[in-house]
Design an enzyme around this catalytic site. Structure first.
Site, PDB file in Angstrom:
ATOM      1  CD  GLU A  24       9.928 -11.402  -8.656  1.00  0.00           C
ATOM      2  OE1 GLU A  24       9.386 -11.184  -7.586  1.00  0.00           O
ATOM      3  OE2 GLU A  24      11.190 -11.192  -8.790  1.00  0.00           O
TER       4      GLU A  24
ATOM      5  NE  ARG B  92       4.667   1.475  -1.179  1.00  0.00           N
ATOM      6  CZ  ARG B  92       5.501   1.707  -0.071  1.00  0.00           C
ATOM      7  NH1 ARG B  92       6.535   2.505  -0.050  1.00  0.00           N
ATOM      8  NH2 ARG B  92       5.376   1.231   1.009  1.00  0.00           N
TER       9      ARG B  92
ATOM     10  CE  LYS C  65      11.595  -2.681  -5.916  1.00  0.00           C
ATOM     11  NZ  LYS C  65      12.438  -3.776  -6.645  1.00  0.00           N
TER      12      LYS C  65
ATOM     13  CD  GLU D 169      17.470 -12.956  -8.202  1.00  0.00           C
ATOM     14  OE1 GLU D 169      16.803 -13.319  -7.106  1.00  0.00           O
ATOM     15  OE2 GLU D 169      16.681 -11.856  -8.563  1.00  0.00           O
TER      16      GLU D 169
ATOM     17  CB  CYS E 219      -1.025  -0.247   1.319  1.00  0.00           C
ATOM     18  SG  CYS E 219      -1.723  -1.374   1.645  1.00  0.00           S
TER      19      CYS E 219
ATOM     20  CG  ASN F 150       0.445   1.899   3.959  1.00  0.00           C
ATOM     21  OD1 ASN F 150      -0.793   2.038   3.221  1.00  0.00           O
ATOM     22  ND2 ASN F 150       1.335   2.513   3.325  1.00  0.00           N
ATOM     23  N   GLY F 151      -0.459  -1.309   6.650  1.00  0.00           N
ATOM     24  CA  GLY F 151      -0.269  -2.393   7.648  1.00  0.00           C
ATOM     25  C   GLY F 151      -1.156  -3.241   8.074  1.00  0.00           C
TER      26      GLY F 151
ATOM     27  CE  LYS G 181      13.941 -10.984 -10.315  1.00  0.00           C
ATOM     28  NZ  LYS G 181      14.417 -10.967  -8.921  1.00  0.00           N
TER      29      LYS G 181
ATOM     30  CG  HIS H  74      19.731 -36.555  -4.692  1.00  0.00           C
ATOM     31  ND1 HIS H  74      20.214 -37.541  -4.103  1.00  0.00           N
ATOM     32  CD2 HIS H  74      20.739 -35.689  -4.793  1.00  0.00           C
ATOM     33  CE1 HIS H  74      21.420 -37.729  -4.085  1.00  0.00           C
ATOM     34  NE2 HIS H  74      21.827 -36.510  -4.586  1.00  0.00           N
TER      35      HIS H  74
ATOM     36  CD1 TRP I  92      -0.297  -5.798  -3.276  1.00  0.00           C
ATOM     37  CD2 TRP I  92      -0.481  -6.641  -1.066  1.00  0.00           C
ATOM     38  NE1 TRP I  92       0.149  -7.034  -3.315  1.00  0.00           N
ATOM     39  CE2 TRP I  92       0.007  -7.606  -1.879  1.00  0.00           C
ATOM     40  CE3 TRP I  92      -0.357  -6.885   0.312  1.00  0.00           C
ATOM     41  CZ2 TRP I  92       0.577  -8.787  -1.665  1.00  0.00           C
ATOM     42  CZ3 TRP I  92      -0.122  -7.866   0.842  1.00  0.00           C
ATOM     43  CH2 TRP I  92       0.366  -9.252  -0.007  1.00  0.00           C
TER      44      TRP I  92
HETATM   45  C1  AGP Z   1      12.556  -9.703  -5.969  1.00  0.00           C
HETATM   46  O1  AGP Z   1      12.619  -9.693  -7.102  1.00  0.00           O
HETATM   47  C2  AGP Z   1      11.181  -9.733  -5.146  1.00  0.00           C
HETATM   48  N1  AGP Z   1      10.379  -9.132  -5.696  1.00  0.00           N
HETATM   49  C3  AGP Z   1      11.395  -9.956  -3.561  1.00  0.00           C
HETATM   50  O2  AGP Z   1      11.675 -11.238  -3.586  1.00  0.00           O
HETATM   51  C4  AGP Z   1      12.117  -8.958  -2.921  1.00  0.00           C
HETATM   52  O3  AGP Z   1      13.663  -9.373  -2.916  1.00  0.00           O
HETATM   53  C5  AGP Z   1      11.900  -9.390  -1.386  1.00  0.00           C
HETATM   54  O4  AGP Z   1      10.674  -9.163  -0.992  1.00  0.00           O
HETATM   55  C6  AGP Z   1      12.771  -8.699  -0.375  1.00  0.00           C
HETATM   56  O5  AGP Z   1      12.763  -7.102  -0.595  1.00  0.00           O
HETATM   57  P1  AGP Z   1      13.973  -6.385  -0.078  1.00  0.00           P
HETATM   58  O6  AGP Z   1      15.417  -6.364  -0.623  1.00  0.00           O
HETATM   59  O7  AGP Z   1      13.244  -4.900  -0.172  1.00  0.00           O
HETATM   60  O8  AGP Z   1      13.952  -6.612   1.530  1.00  0.00           O
END
Ligand code: AGP
Length: 610
Positions: A490, A27, A605, A483, A2, A100-101, A487, A506, A74
């Site tokens: 997501e 965000r 984000k 990673e 949010c 927010n929260g 990518k 395994h 959100w």
């Molecule tokens: C990364 O592509 C993600 N969107 C997510 O995993 C992100 O890295 C994670 O939420 C941690 O965020 P931060 O680095 O701002 O703490």
């Protein structure tokens, strides 16, 4: 997650709120709304979906006001719809709140409020808070006091902004666990959950800390604790520019940020490498360096991409600095009563510096006496401020939800810390110099990789309809495989798993058939021969293989379906290079599938709730 913006001053706040909300879109959100107060009139406009739709709605209404708040939501409690969108208001639409929260005890508070006659329109926890504040206003408390009294009953996290028709000279904001800043202008002031929302208007920023409440008027601000003790706050002049948060001609922020990595990696190293001494210089660690070097153990805690960077850090610290290192998901670390002593160093890695779980891990580690270091991108973020010491990665603003340039810059900073510790231990100046040289060569090598963009785009066309992907790598390239898989999933919503290559036997090998693309990170390093054996195993089962390989490796082309050839570097720095083609592959697949790359579904984000 949010977003919050608010304005009080002399201008029409409506375009300021709408443009601020657009800046917060990155965000992640599902609905948006604003409320304004002007000359005794109030108005609230909300809708499910994009800020552009809200903008259209608002423009038809020809609104004008000098006080207002806006929000991107959100969803946590209640589906994304207009009723659940913020702002929430009291029954007679005189009091408006954005939040927010998560209010954890909202059911209990709701029950109490229902008993005294309140009814609720939404399914949200946030509406409970506006009604609770209203209940104190009805007892004739002024707004600020009513907010303080309400918050004293609340359990959970909040960043809130409240405006009230009967006190139209102020915005009251408060923070516990959700970031909030105050922006200062001439005869106008702003509030926001993130400076990018107000950067077009001011660079004078006051960061609120947990437990603080601020009363913002046209000409000033006053910060107190929730318990009403006044606090002096420092005003920070921020250096971020508007260019940093624009797409700069690229079709997506993610592509811009991938393409910026020559520069961002350079910035992460700038002024921090000492070639002649084969050493690193990190001003942010100067006061804690002895404690860090003599740590019994390093624990790295983070989430998502930052956690993957932490895994690379583990390999670096153990190989060169010879300090036992563990990497923990912050969300697990905080709840498992970890054994931490004052001889440990806990490093929190976070691009945003606001991730709720990582922040909680920081506080847990601090309370147990460890040295707590932050590796953050966002200057002035909560994790950066609450750490004992730390290092900024200086990657520049990262807007795309999928983290790209922050990852490579996190790796650079981890390499710098490794070098710093290792040189104080057993690494010779000559060995250090080799690492420094390798780091200095990275920007050119990154430029070379970025030129493969068109080739990778063609590859994406070939694989865009795949339903699953496996990513495999060993050693330093194992986290790079994780990673790469993250990518892809997501932003393209394709199921992807990352594994250490040898672990495939395994279990995951059962998935291999001619429909399964397997991405191998197979650069010529100490595990190369082993990875080749793993490639053979996939080949024998008909899997389609894409290899990220060393540029001089011609042999590999006889074994794989496609190869992306990249320059070599020292093993420790390989993931800085190998992760970039994987970012491009994920990006192009998502674009070809017609997906919203910068704002993928359900993602935020900065994850500021647990
Ligand atoms: C990364 O592509 C993600 N969107 C997510 O995993 C992100 O890295 C994670 O939420 C941690 O965020 P931060 O680095 O701002 O703490």
């Amino acid at each position: 997650m949010c977003g919050i913006i608010g304005y009080i001053g002399e201008k029409n706040c409506v375009p300021i709120l709408i443009n601020g909300l657009k800046r917060l879109e990155y965000r992640g959100y599902d609905s948006a709304g604003i409320s304004i107060i002007n000359n005794g009139n109030t108005c609230i406009v909300k809708n499910k979906g994009k800020v552009s739709a809200l903008e259209e709605k608002v423009s038809l209404m020809k609104l004008n006001a000098v006080l207002g708040i806006g929000h991107t939501r959100w969803a946590t409690h209640g589906i994304p719809n207009e009723i659940n969108a913020h702002p929430h208001s009291n029954e007679d639409n005189t009091l408006f709140l954005i939040h927010n929260g998560i209010i954890e005890n909202y059911q209990t508070i709701k029950k109490g409020l229902k008993q005294i006659g309140y009814s609720f329109r939404s399914e949200t926890d946030s509406e409970v808070l506006v009604m609770l504040i209203d209940s104190f206003l009805k007892k004739n408390y002024p707004l600020t006091k009513a907010v303080q009294l309400a918050l004293s009953e609340v359990e959970g996290t909040y960043g809130i902004a409240v405006i009230y028709k009967d006190e139209p000279d102020k915005i009251v904001v408060a923070r516990k666990g959700s970031p909030l800043v105050v922006g200062l202008g001439e005869n106008e002031n702003f509030i926001a959950s993130d400076v990018s929302a107000i950067l077009a208007h001011t660079k004078q920023i006051v960061y609120l800390d947990d437990g603080e409440l601020a009363v913002i008027t046209k000409n000033g601000f006053l910060v107190k604790t929730i318990l009403d003790i006044e606090i002096e706050k420092e005003v920070h002049e921020i250096s971020m520019s508007l260019d940093e948060i624009d797409k700069g001609g690229y079709s997506h922020f993610m592509l811009k940020e991938i393409m910026e990595q020559t520069e961002s990696v350079t910035n992460s190293m700038r002024g921090r490498l000492l070639l002649e001494d084969g050493d690193a210089k990190l001003g942010g660690l100067a006061n804690v360096i002895d404690k860090l070097v003599n740590s019994n153990r390093i624990i790295i805690s983070a989430c998502g991409t930052s956690w993957h960077a932490g895994l690379v850090g583990e390999y670096m610290f153990e190989q060169y600095a010879r300090i036992q290192t563990e990497v923990e998901y912050a969300s697990e670390f905080r709840y498992r009563n970890p054994i931490i002593t004052n001889e440990d160093t806990v490093i929190l890695i976070s691009q945003s510096g606001e991730t709720a779980d990582t922040l909680a891990a920081l506080r847990e580690a601090k309370s147990r006496g460890a040295l707590v270091l932050g590796i953050c991108n966002v200057v002035g973020s909560t994790i950066a401020r609450e750490s004992n010491a730390g290092v900024y990665i200086h990657a520049g603003s990262e807007i795309g939800v999928a983290s790209t340039k922050a990852f490579t810059s996190q790796l650079i900073v981890l390499a710098l810390i490794t070098l710093l510790i290792a040189r104080k231990k057993s690494l010779s100046a000559a060995e250090g110099k080799e690492l420094v040289e390798a780091m200095q060569e990275l920007p050119d090598k990154i430029s070379h990789i970025l030129k493969l963009n068109d080739t990778i785009e063609q590859l994406a066309e070939e694989f865009k309809d795949s339903k699953n992907f496996l990513y495999l790598g060993r050693g330093y390239n194992f986290p790079a495989a994780l990673e790469g898989a993250l990518k892809l999933k997501e932003i393209s919503y394709i199921h992807a798993e990352g594994y250490p290559a040898a672990e495939m036997k395994h279990g995951p090998i059962a998935l291999i058939d001619e429909k399964m693309p397997v991405v191998f990170i197979a650069t010529k390093d100490s595990t190369y021969e082993k990875v080749i054996s793993n490639i053979e195993e996939v080949r024998a089962r008909g899997g389609r293989i894409i290899a990220i390989a060393s540029e001089n490796d011609e042999e590999i082309d006889t074994l794989v379906d496609y190869s992306i050839k990249i320059p070599d570097t020292v093993e420790m720095l390989r993931p800085v290079l190998t992760s970039i083609p994987l970012q491009l592959l994920a990006y192009h697949i998502a674009v070809k599938k017609g997906l919203n790359v910068d704002q993928p579904r359900n993602l935020a984000k900065s994850v500021t709730v647990e």
